[in-house]
Design an enzyme around this catalytic site. Sequence first.
Site, short mmCIF file in Angstrom:
data_model
loop_
_atom_site.label_atom_id
_atom_site.label_comp_id
_atom_site.label_asym_id
_atom_site.label_seq_id
_atom_site.Cartn_x
_atom_site.Cartn_y
_atom_site.Cartn_z
N TYR A 1 0.82 -1.20 0.00
CA TYR A 1 0.00 0.00 0.00
C TYR A 1 0.87 1.26 0.00
O TYR A 1 1.70 1.43 0.89
CB TYR A 1 -0.90 -0.05 1.23
CG TYR A 1 -1.59 1.22 1.62
CD1 TYR A 1 -2.39 1.92 0.72
CD2 TYR A 1 -1.46 1.72 2.92
CE1 TYR A 1 -3.03 3.09 1.10
CE2 TYR A 1 -2.11 2.88 3.30
CZ TYR A 1 -2.89 3.57 2.40
OH TYR A 1 -3.53 4.73 2.77
N ASP B 1 -1.62 -6.15 9.56
CA ASP B 1 -2.69 -5.20 9.25
C ASP B 1 -3.82 -6.01 8.60
O ASP B 1 -3.69 -6.46 7.46
CB ASP B 1 -2.15 -4.13 8.30
CG ASP B 1 -3.16 -3.02 8.02
OD1 ASP B 1 -4.37 -3.31 8.04
OD2 ASP B 1 -2.74 -1.89 7.76
N ILE C 1 -7.12 -5.09 8.02
CA ILE C 1 -8.29 -4.22 7.84
C ILE C 1 -9.26 -4.73 6.77
O ILE C 1 -10.39 -4.23 6.68
CB ILE C 1 -7.89 -2.77 7.54
CG1 ILE C 1 -7.18 -2.64 6.19
CG2 ILE C 1 -7.04 -2.19 8.64
CD1 ILE C 1 -6.98 -1.19 5.76
N LYS D 1 -12.75 -0.17 5.78
CA LYS D 1 -12.89 -1.01 4.59
C LYS D 1 -14.07 -1.97 4.70
O LYS D 1 -14.97 -1.97 3.86
CB LYS D 1 -11.60 -1.79 4.33
CG LYS D 1 -10.36 -0.91 4.28
CD LYS D 1 -10.44 0.18 3.22
CE LYS D 1 -9.17 1.02 3.19
NZ LYS D 1 -9.25 2.10 2.18
#
Length: 426
Positions: free
Chosen positions: A139, A224, A226, A262
């Site tokens: 990302y 992470d 998410i 998200k």
Amino acid sequence: MATCSLHGEDSPYFAGWEEYRNNPYDVKLNPSGVIQMGLAENTLSFGVMEDWLIKHPEATITSEQSLGLFKDLALYQDYHGLSDYRKAMASFMEAMRGNRVKFDPDRIVNAAGSTAANEVLMFCLADPGDVFLVPSPYYPGFDRDLRWRTGVEIEPIHCYSSNNFQITKSAVESAFKRAKDQKKQVKGILITNPCNPLGTISSADTLKMLLAFANKKKIHLVCDEIYSGSVFSSPEFHSIAEIVAQENYSPDNVHIVYSLSKDMGLPGFRVGTIYSYNDTVVMAARRMSSFTMISTKTQHLLSTMLSDPEFVNYYIAENKKRLEERHRLIVSGFEQAGIKQLEGNAGLFCWVNMSHLLPSNDIEGELKLWKGILYKAKLNISPGSSFKCMEPGWFRVCFSEMTISTMKVALERLQRFVKQNKVMTH
């Protein structure tokens, strides 16, 4: 620090957003405008939440039923966050992971989104100049979130299309060695699972390998997660929390980042979570969270919503159903244009291969193709180089922000562009 380039705003990833903001598509007002396919935002299940809100006015502090809470929520609160909210978030995180794991509400640390959560963890786990290993492609916002204010450096773990960009032990070892050869102190590994931008999940074996490596090297492992509730088809998602529960390792070096941006499409609410198995990190992160708190009004609304098991179960199932349907539509459209993609089952995007359209097989050729798609086809998609992808020609395309009718327009534009581009290259 405020003016240095580490924020990353000059990246094509953010430049595409700016072009969209300046010339947004509207079917009636601006039919030739730019269609946004570069923002991982989920608007598919807003109706489910709106229906719930209509039936539960007590969740807001503006309804007659909840006016008694106004004073309590308006005054200063403990930066630990509302107890009911932390319990609701822990329960929701369990539900998103199929109730195969348990989370302790006392280990929940609030943060204003995953951006703040990741930065707080970097401040807690590393000093300026220390290194975190991050699988690439990754990302683009990590260059801001992990590095900009903390001084932490990123060493990519290079992944390739030859094995569908899976993380290998040899790639992790190579990244660790490169950092050590530069006399850098490696403090940890950070992965996104499910992966942004790939739209794939890390297998249980991969997670076990990363955990074993982190324990052997005495470094941290940050996961992470998410997009954990946005896995819409097999194979099944495994949280690092499951692996920690199964393996014979101390989990003191394991930390999870979560957010509602998200899975629930609420980035504007700025709701992030740090979950750490390390008591010292929980204490330090909680202290730092006083700079990045979630408003009590937001905590109250969400604690009420997420404490409703009927809503939670229905939302999770319906959101996955809608994501799978939209993913199928966009994959079909790309295939009709002769564009292949990495087989994915998670997230709000596809990772597509347009290398056959490149004017030259390098980053310059990729950026030239990206500009053509942005300025001629008027589609904002994100080039792989902005995700630190080692192979030119890969692009991330988001599909969960637009209506089906807008998606059809976008795919028609793309198909025309591909035909014209083939004519030009021949």
